[in-house]
Scaffold this active site. Structure first.
Site, PDB file in Angstrom:
ATOM      1  N   ASN A   1      50.337 -37.230  -7.867  1.00 16.44           N
ATOM      2  CA  ASN A   1      50.457 -35.834  -8.279  1.00 16.44           C
ATOM      3  C   ASN A   1      49.233 -35.500  -9.131  1.00 16.44           C
ATOM      4  OD1 ASN A   1      51.075 -33.420  -9.520  1.00 16.44           O
ATOM      5  ND2 ASN A   1      53.080 -34.080 -10.275  1.00 16.44           N
TER       6      ASN A   1
ATOM      7  N   ASN B   1      41.157 -30.705  -3.938  1.00 15.06           N
ATOM      8  CA  ASN B   1      41.664 -29.741  -2.956  1.00 15.06           C
ATOM      9  C   ASN B   1      43.126 -29.356  -3.163  1.00 15.06           C
ATOM     10  OD1 ASN B   1      41.770 -28.467  -0.093  1.00 15.06           O
ATOM     11  ND2 ASN B   1      43.366 -30.059  -0.062  1.00 15.06           N
TER      12      ASN B   1
ATOM     13  N   SER C   1      39.058 -20.230  -3.992  1.00  7.86           N
ATOM     14  CA  SER C   1      39.644 -19.218  -3.098  1.00  7.86           C
ATOM     15  C   SER C   1      38.917 -17.904  -3.348  1.00  7.86           C
ATOM     16  CB  SER C   1      41.131 -19.053  -3.425  1.00  7.86           C
ATOM     17  OG  SER C   1      41.643 -17.873  -2.841  1.00  7.86           O
TER      18      SER C   1
ATOM     19  N   TYR D   1      48.341 -17.934  -8.999  1.00 11.70           N
ATOM     20  CA  TYR D   1      47.326 -18.516  -8.100  1.00 11.70           C
ATOM     21  C   TYR D   1      45.941 -17.950  -8.450  1.00 11.70           C
ATOM     22  CZ  TYR D   1      45.257 -19.965  -3.630  1.00 11.70           C
ATOM     23  OH  TYR D   1      44.479 -20.534  -2.658  1.00 11.70           O
ATOM     24  N   ALA D   2      45.861 -16.613  -8.581  1.00  9.58           N
ATOM     25  CA  ALA D   2      44.577 -15.987  -8.889  1.00  9.58           C
ATOM     26  C   ALA D   2      44.051 -16.446 -10.244  1.00  9.58           C
ATOM     27  CB  ALA D   2      44.731 -14.468  -8.862  1.00  9.58           C
TER      28      ALA D   2
ATOM     29  N   SER E   1      44.636 -19.300 -11.686  1.00 10.46           N
ATOM     30  CA  SER E   1      44.182 -20.698 -11.578  1.00 10.46           C
ATOM     31  C   SER E   1      42.818 -20.790 -10.896  1.00 10.46           C
ATOM     32  CB  SER E   1      45.212 -21.542 -10.824  1.00 10.46           C
ATOM     33  OG  SER E   1      45.249 -21.216  -9.440  1.00 10.46           O
TER      34      SER E   1
ATOM     35  N   ILE F   1      42.861 -18.958   5.720  1.00 12.76           N
ATOM     36  CA  ILE F   1      42.711 -20.095   6.631  1.00 12.76           C
ATOM     37  C   ILE F   1      44.103 -20.451   7.168  1.00 12.76           C
ATOM     38  CG2 ILE F   1      41.821 -22.451   6.863  1.00 12.76           C
ATOM     39  CD1 ILE F   1      39.694 -20.345   5.983  1.00 12.76           C
TER      40      ILE F   1
END
Ligand code: NAD
Length: 259
Positions: free
Chosen positions: A61, A88, A141, A154-155, A157, A187
């Protein structure tokens, strides 16, 4: 075969973009250790990729420093040195910004940003110990720059990852270590199926912002990773390269084809 003989580690490589990077590296002559929190998926991917001469697995992890340290240590133990780190592993959760709990914030930032930070540290310590040189690649990203309100954690991070890449590039340049990031658009992986392409309308909305008119293939991200890992990119450090089908330069919308 510009990467022939190099040794790499890739996190989150049981599927998707990480798996495509592992395949590309193996094809290019790299010895690879792949890691994932999904033990069964990792074993299945290793079996599919084959190549017991050049491929090892470590279940781990990325949000745990000891697991990331173990990944780099395994690469050195198995293959004698360490040249390329691909941070990744990542997760995305759809959530209204007002509904995000403290636990969920910690989880997403812990995997996407803290995990990559642990990867930078572990890789750089080994690279310095063996005399310097090496490349660290963070999977960012377009959301490092763009805002989708449903993907706030997410944004955040990936925005942090942009600065992780910049600051580590400057800090590690004296050791001849390059730190770069790859910032894909949309993707076609499980992540997109579960968090972006949640309906045909959602797919059309994404395509209206994608001049290339299609989602990208994981192999089209892996080829950018391979370039950045090679000496062809020897004067690139601190930058994020965006394989996004034209998403970031678009200032309007484009016509969308039916599926
Ligand atoms: N697919 C896209 O459109 C897209 C776009 C931009 C950026 N990215 C980034 O690319 C990376 C890979 O995404 P993907 O689309 O292949 O996703 P995916 O969901 O298909 O694969 C992600 C992998 O990471 C693993 N993982 C999750 N949490 C982990 C943890 N804590 N420790 C170790 N492994 C863990 C999962 O088990 C999975 O195998 C992510 O960082 C993602 O943010 C993807």
């Amino acid at each position: 075969m510009k990467l022939n003989g190099k040794v790499a580690a890739i996190t989150g490589a049981a599927r998707g973009i990480g798996k495509a990077c592992a395949k590309r590296f193996l094809d290019d002559g790299v010895k690879v250790v792949i890691s994932d929190v999904d033990a069964d998926g990792l074993a299945a991917t290793a079996a599919e990729l084959g190549r017991p001469d050049a491929l090892r697995t470590v279940v781990g992890n990325v949000a745990k420093r000891a697991d990331v340290d173990k990944l780099v240590a395994t690469a050195v133990q198995e293959f004698g040195r360490f040249d390329i780190m691909v941070n990744n592993a990542g997760v995305a959760r759809n959530r209204d910004i007002l509904e995000i709990s403290e636990e969920e914030f910690d989880e997403i930032i812990g995997i996407n940003l803290k995990g990559a930070f642990f990867g930078v540290q572990a890789a750089a310590k080994q690279m310095i110990a063996q005399g310097g040189g090496g490349v660290i690649i963070n999977m960012s990203s377009v959301n490092a720059l763009l805002a989708i309100p449903a993907l706030a954690t997410y944004a955040m991070s990936k925005g942090g990852m942009k600065q992780l890449t910049s600051v580590a590039a400057v800090a590690l340049a004296p050791h001849n270590i390059r730190v770069v990031a790859v910032g894909p658009g949309t993707i076609l992986t499980d992540m997109v199926a579960s968090s972006i392409y949640t309906s045909e309308d959602a797919r059309k909305t994404v395509m209206s912002r994608t001049p290339a008119g299609r989602g990208g293939e994981p192999s089209e991200v892996a080829s950018v990773v391979a370039f950045l890992a090679s000496d062809d990119a020897s004067y690139i450090t601190g930058q994020t390269i965006y394989p996004d089908g034209g998403r970031l330069i678009l200032n309007y919308t484009v016509p969308v084809k039916d599926k």
